[in-house]
Design a protein around this motif. Structure first.
Motif, PDB file in Angstrom:
ATOM      1  N   ASN A 149       0.842  -1.190   0.017  1.00 33.41           N
ATOM      2  CA  ASN A 149       0.052   0.007  -0.101  1.00 33.41           C
ATOM      3  C   ASN A 149       0.915   1.248   0.053  1.00 33.41           C
ATOM      4  N   ASN A 150       2.025   1.353   0.633  1.00 38.75           N
ATOM      5  CA  ASN A 150       2.826   2.300   0.798  1.00 38.75           C
ATOM      6  C   ASN A 150       3.915   2.622  -0.254  1.00 38.75           C
ATOM      7  N   ASN A 151       4.106   1.587  -1.064  1.00 36.28           N
ATOM      8  CA  ASN A 151       5.232   1.293  -1.859  1.00 36.28           C
ATOM      9  C   ASN A 151       4.847   0.972  -3.212  1.00 36.28           C
ATOM     10  N   GLU A 152       5.336   1.594  -4.408  1.00 36.21           N
ATOM     11  CA  GLU A 152       5.042   1.231  -5.518  1.00 36.21           C
ATOM     12  C   GLU A 152       5.838  -0.094  -5.989  1.00 36.21           C
ATOM     13  N   ARG A 153       7.117  -0.136  -5.690  1.00 30.27           N
ATOM     14  CA  ARG A 153       8.007  -1.209  -5.627  1.00 30.27           C
ATOM     15  C   ARG A 153       8.273  -1.794  -4.334  1.00 30.27           C
ATOM     16  N   VAL A 154       8.304  -3.042  -4.220  1.00 25.32           N
ATOM     17  CA  VAL A 154       8.280  -3.781  -2.778  1.00 25.32           C
ATOM     18  C   VAL A 154       9.188  -4.776  -2.806  1.00 25.32           C
ATOM     19  N   THR A 155       9.952  -4.619  -1.636  1.00 26.63           N
ATOM     20  CA  THR A 155      10.875  -5.715  -1.214  1.00 26.63           C
ATOM     21  C   THR A 155      10.479  -6.020   0.047  1.00 26.63           C
TER      22      THR A 155
END
Length: 349
Positions: A149-155
């Motif tokens: 929800n908070n980041n377009e790209r996720v790690t």
């Protein structure tokens, strides 16, 4: 000061009770179409939120709330559209976000997620999850949902699925962040978790005096304080069973049969005692049933909202085998007569 007013529903399709006895079960397709009509009516009356539950049982018609909410999004203009709840423990958080981001696009920024563990466990074996991982599944999947929800790209990495390494998640929501309400039946641990994470919280108050939840709300605020959470992010909502008719007597009479029938289905499964009119009236007078005339229900909502410091109150209807025409009439009375009383009271605060 404004209190948002809304509705939650589980899409019950239990057997229809009539004076002649038990009739056929409401077909799922009919019940689903009825839900869209109910949402359209709620929107036209200026209600603020409609939440739809997820279940995987024969007595509920809705297993995928987002599909139905998307159908309603195209036929409404202002009402916010939420799950109630998304059983996050047995779902994929990436797909949850994508579905709700799509709903957000269709509704022009009106989608919300109410994330919980659910009070039923049918989804766990259905989708291949071990109930022994109940707590860990929820904690890790909530963490991943918030990351997406908070980041377009996720790690992200955890023990319940393969890690994600710098992957994009699309489409993105119209809103900068999808509102994620943590839904709980009232455990202190859930209140603490929501406060520490800075998430809005929804309490399902289905029995007893609603004001007893002050203790949970105190935990919620204390957790937020101890973690330095921006208090503007904290929102408190409740939902409880209820029904509105022209008079108290009419509401009491019409709501008891479906309430007793629905309760007794679960009573057999969970070892509860059979429902009684005495228990029913006690909950109306002193507990968490919001049943009666518009004036009675409005006053009880005011008392609860003021006593708990609510930002949002949702009445849960229909119950069990209640007919569509009675549900629609209750929604109409809620919007036309209950809401103006509540709005006028809090406009003066």
């Amino acid at each position: 000061m404004k209190i948002e007013l809304g509705i939650t529903s589980f899409g019950d399709n239990n057997r229809i009770h009539t004076p002649e006895g038990i009739q056929d079960k409401i077909p799922a397709d009919e019940r689903i179409r009825n839900i869209v009509e109910e949402i359209k009516l709620a929107d036209s009356l200026g209600l603020d939120i409609y939440g739809l539950g997820e279940h995987h049982r024969a007595d509920y018609a809705v297993s995928d709330p987002v599909t139905i909410l998307a159908a309603a999004a195209a036929q409404t203009s202002r009402i916010r559209l939420s799950s109630a709840v998304t059983v996050l423990s047995s779902d994929d958080p990436v797909r949850v976000y994508q579905r709700f981001a799509t709903l957000d696009a269709l509704s022009n920024g009106r989608a919300e997620i109410m994330a919980g563990r659910g009070s039923f466990i049918e989804s766990f074996p259905l989708f291949g999850y071990d109930l022994r991982d109940y707590e860990m599944l929820y904690e890790e999947k909530l963490d991943l949902l918030m990351a997406v929800n908070n980041n377009e790209r996720v790690t992200w990495s955890g023990s319940t699925r393969q890690p994600i390494e710098n992957k994009g998640v699309y489409p993105r929501a119209v809103q900068d962040e999808l509102p994620i309400y943590l839904a709980t039946g009232g455990t202190p641990e859930s209140s603490y978790r929501a406060g520490a994470l800075g998430l809005p919280i929804t309490y399902a108050i289905i029995g007893g005096n609603p004001l007893r939840f002050r203790q949970n709300i105190a935990v919620y605020h204390a957790a937020a304080d101890s973690h330095g959470v921006d208090k503007s992010r904290l929102k408190i909502a409740t939902h409880s069973w209820g029904y509105i008719a022209e008079t108290d007597e009419q509401a009491f009479q019409e709501y008891y049969p479906p309430t007793a029938a629905s309760h007794n289905v679960l009573a057999k499964e969970r070892g509860w005692p059979p429902y009684s009119e005495q228990a029913y009236m006690h909950e109306i007078e002193h507990g968490a049933l919001y049943v009666g005339s518009p004036e009675r229900v409005a006053q009880k909502i005011i008392d609860t909202a003021e006593g708990l410091g609510l930002d949002r109150f949702m009445i849960h209807l229909p119950m069990g085998s209640m007919t569509h025409d009675r549900t629609m009439n209750a929604i109409r009375l809620y919007g036309e007569r209950v809401k103006p009383i509540v709005d006028a009271y809090f406009a003066q605060k």
